[in-house]
Design an enzyme around this catalytic site. Sequence first.
Site, PDB file in Angstrom:
ATOM      1  N   GLY A 521       0.815  -1.206   0.000  1.00  0.00           N
ATOM      2  CA  GLY A 521       0.000   0.000   0.000  1.00  0.00           C
ATOM      3  C   GLY A 521       0.842   1.246   0.000  1.00  0.00           C
ATOM      4  N   VAL A 526       3.072  -5.650   3.315  1.00  0.00           N
ATOM      5  CA  VAL A 526       2.683  -6.677   4.278  1.00  0.00           C
ATOM      6  C   VAL A 526       3.267  -8.011   3.826  1.00  0.00           C
ATOM      7  CG1 VAL A 526       0.770  -7.846   5.422  1.00  0.00           C
ATOM      8  CG2 VAL A 526       0.547  -5.440   4.771  1.00  0.00           C
ATOM      9  N   ASP A 648     -10.308   4.896   5.857  1.00  0.00           N
ATOM     10  CA  ASP A 648      -9.797   4.264   4.639  1.00  0.00           C
ATOM     11  C   ASP A 648     -10.438   2.893   4.424  1.00  0.00           C
ATOM     12  OD1 ASP A 648      -8.327   4.197   2.315  1.00  0.00           O
ATOM     13  OD2 ASP A 648      -6.507   3.434   3.261  1.00  0.00           O
TER      14      ASP A 648
END
Length: 799
Positions: A521, A526, A648
Amino acid sequence: MLSKLLSCILFLFCSLCKLDHVKSRTSRNETEIQALLAIKARIPLDPYGVFNSWNDSLHFCNWPGVICGRRHRRVTVLHLSSLKLAGDLSPHIANLTFLRNHLEGNIPSELGHLTKLKFLQLSLNKLSGTVPNKLYNISSIYFFSLADNQLQGQIPPYIGLTLPNLEFVSLGENNFSGPIPTSIVNFSRLVSLELGVNALAGPIPRNLGSLQNIEYLNLGTNFLESSNDLSFLTSLTNCTNLVFLALSKNNLTGILPDSIGNLSANLNQLRIQTNYISGTIPKEMGNLVGLEWLGLYGNMLTGSIPDSVGKFSKMKYFGAFINRITGEIPHSLGNLTQLIQLSLFDNLLEGRIPTSLGNCSYLVLLDLSRNRLNGMIPKEVIGLIPEFLAELPFFTNLNLSFNSFEGKVPTKGVFNNISAFSVVGNNKLCGGIEPLRLPDCSTEIAKKGKNFRRSAIIASSIVLFAVLFFISLVAIKRRLSLSRKKEGLATPLDKKHPQLSYAELLHATDSFSLANLIGKGRYGSVYKGILSGDDQTTVAVKVLNLQQQGADRTFKAECEALRKLRHRNLVKVITSCSSIDFQGNNFKALVLELLPNGSLETWLHPSSTELHNSPILNLIQRLNIAIDVASALDYLHSQFDKPVVHCDLKPSNVLLDTDFTAHISDFGLTRFLSDTTEQSITEQSSSMGIRGTIGYIPPEYGIGKEISTHGDVFSYGIVLMELFTGKRPTDNIFTGELSLREYVKTAMADHVVEIVDTWLKFENKAAVNQNCQSSNIWKCLDSVLSIGVSCSADSPNER
C-alpha cells in the site's frame, strides 16, 4: 459535487493563467514542450481525450498527466497509467531530464539511436520487458542505470566490449537472469557495479580483479554459484580501491581462502552472509583492519573465531550467527572498542562470556542466545554498563534463553517487564518477578546474588535478534537524542504484548522476500511470516515505508487505534516493532494475525492466474461480510465516548478468516474525533494529501470538510455496491457524471439483474430463468443495493 468543484478550480486557474499568458510562453522550456508533443504524436489511441488539451492554451505543466517541480517548473513525472492509451514510447522522452518516475511499459528501441548519449538514468520506474540491444551498443555511455524496475532477459555477453567507457552500472532490483557476462572484466574504468536483487545464475567471473578501479561491487541476492571454489576472491585482491563487497544471499559454496585477508585495506563492508560457505574463518581476515561491517551469518562455518578478529579496531557490526562455530568467545573481541552490535546466536559456542567485553563501551546490542554458554555473567563486564544502559531508550528486549546461566534473576529495569525478557531454558535460575514462577533462591545463592545482581545487568545488552550496524558514534548519539525528544524506540502498544526485534521479523519473513509479500500500500508492505518458537505462529508483518511522507504518523495512529480497539470484526494485533535495521535506519512494523483467506479485494477482483483456481463468494457469504463490516463500523462509531473514524475503508482493508468472517484492517489513517481539530485536518491535508483512497473518499473530504463518521458510512456504501456488482468505483466505465452510485441507482427495481456481479448471476442461473423480479433473491439484492445507494449520498446528512 467533486467534479463541479474541480471545474471551478480549473476555471479560476485558467483565468489566472490568462493574466500571465505572455510571460508563461516565454518562460517555458521549449525542449520539454517538443518532447511532450513528440510523445503525444506516438500515441494515436486516446479514448479519454487526455491529449486534447496538450496544446498552447495551457502551460505544459498543467497538461493532464504532466507533473512539474514547484521550483524549476520542469517535468518530473509523467502519470499516464490506466487511461487505455495505445502506442509506443517516444525516444524524445530522453529530453525530459528532470523526469523522476512513473514510466511504464517497454524501453523504446529508438533510444539506441542516441549515439552520443552519455548519461542514462531510468531507475525507480515500472519499466518491463527486455532491454533493447541497441542500448548496449552506445559506446559513449558512462552512466548506465536501470535499477528498480521490472526488466528481464539476459545481460548480453558482449556488454564489456561495446560499452568501454562505463564507470557506473546499476541494474539491481530487476528480473535479469542468466550468467554474469565474463566480458565485464573489460570495464577498465568501472567504479561501481550493482547487479544485486535479480535472478542471475551461474558462476561468478574469475577475473574480477581486472576491474582495478572498482569501489562498489554488489552481486548479492541472486542465484550465483561457485562450485566449491571461492578463488575469485583472490582475484579481487587486485582491486585496491574496493570499499564495498556484497556476495550475500546466493548459492556460493566452498571454503574462504586465506587470501581474503589481502583484500583492499579500504574495504569497509564485507557481506558474504546467507550462502553455503563452509570451513573455518581464516585468521588472515584480521588483516582487513578497515572493516566496519562484517556479515558471515547464515552459512555453515565451523571451527572457532580466530583471535585475529581483535584487529578490527573500526568494526561496528560483527554478525556470525546461524553457523556451526565452536570454541569459546575470544578475549580479543574486547579490542573492538567501536563495536555497536555483536551477534553470535545459534552456534555451538561454549564457556563463559569473556570479561574483556567490558572494554566495548559503545556496545549497544549483544546477542549470544542459543549457544552452550555457562556460568554467571562475569562481574568484570558489568562495571561499565549501567549508566550506558540508562541512556538507551530502545533497550526493551532481552533474551537469555537456552544457555546455562545460573543465579538470581534481577527484578529491576528490563527484568521488571515479563513481556520484555526471556530466560527459558536456564534451569539453574531463581528469584525474579512473580510471573516467572522461578524457585526462591537459597541463602547461599542469595549471598552470591549481591554480586550477581550487578553482573546480571549485562544481560540486558543481549537483545533478542537485535540489529544495528554501520553508523558512526556521532550518528548514534544524534539518533538517540532525537528518539528521546520524540518517542524513543519502545513499542507503542500495551506492555502485555510480546515484543519482537527486527532480526526476528527478518528471520520470520525470510528477509522480507518477495515470495512472502502478500500486500502493498501507500505506507508500506505486508509480508507473511512464521515466528520462531514451539507454536510456529503464522503472522502478517506490516512494514512501514518510512521514506513515504506521513508513514511515521500512520504508524503512531495505527498503534494508538489497535491499542484501544477490540472487536471480533477487527484484525487482531499481536505486537509492534520499532527498532533499527541492518543499515542503521529506523524500522517500524506491526505484527498482526494472518487471516488465511486474504482480502476481499482479491476475491472480488481475482487476477488472471487466480481466476481459474479460486472459488467465488456466494450470496450468503457476501451478505455475511456486509454485516460483519457494518458491525465493526457500529463498534467504532458508537461504542466509545469518542467516536473512531477509520478513514480508509475499502475491499483491500477487509480481510477474511477461515470461515469468511470479515475483519477490518489498516488503521493507519484512523482518527479519534475528540482529537480532530480544523488545524490538524489542515496539517494532515498538506502533509499526506486527501485522507483515504480515491473512489472511496466522501466528496466533502475533497473540499476540506471535517472528518466524521459520515465519511466511513460513504465508504461503506461504495464497498457494499462493489461487493454485489463486482465493479470498482474507479472502473473505466465510470466517467463524467456516471459513477458507481449512479450506475446502481439507475438500475434499481427493474434492472438489478443486469448490474449484479456476473458470478452471482451464474450462481443463481435457475432463479434468473424464472420471474427474476418476483424472486426473493433479487428482492434481497435490490434491498441491499438500495442501502449502498443511501449510504453513499453526496450530502453527509442524507446517508
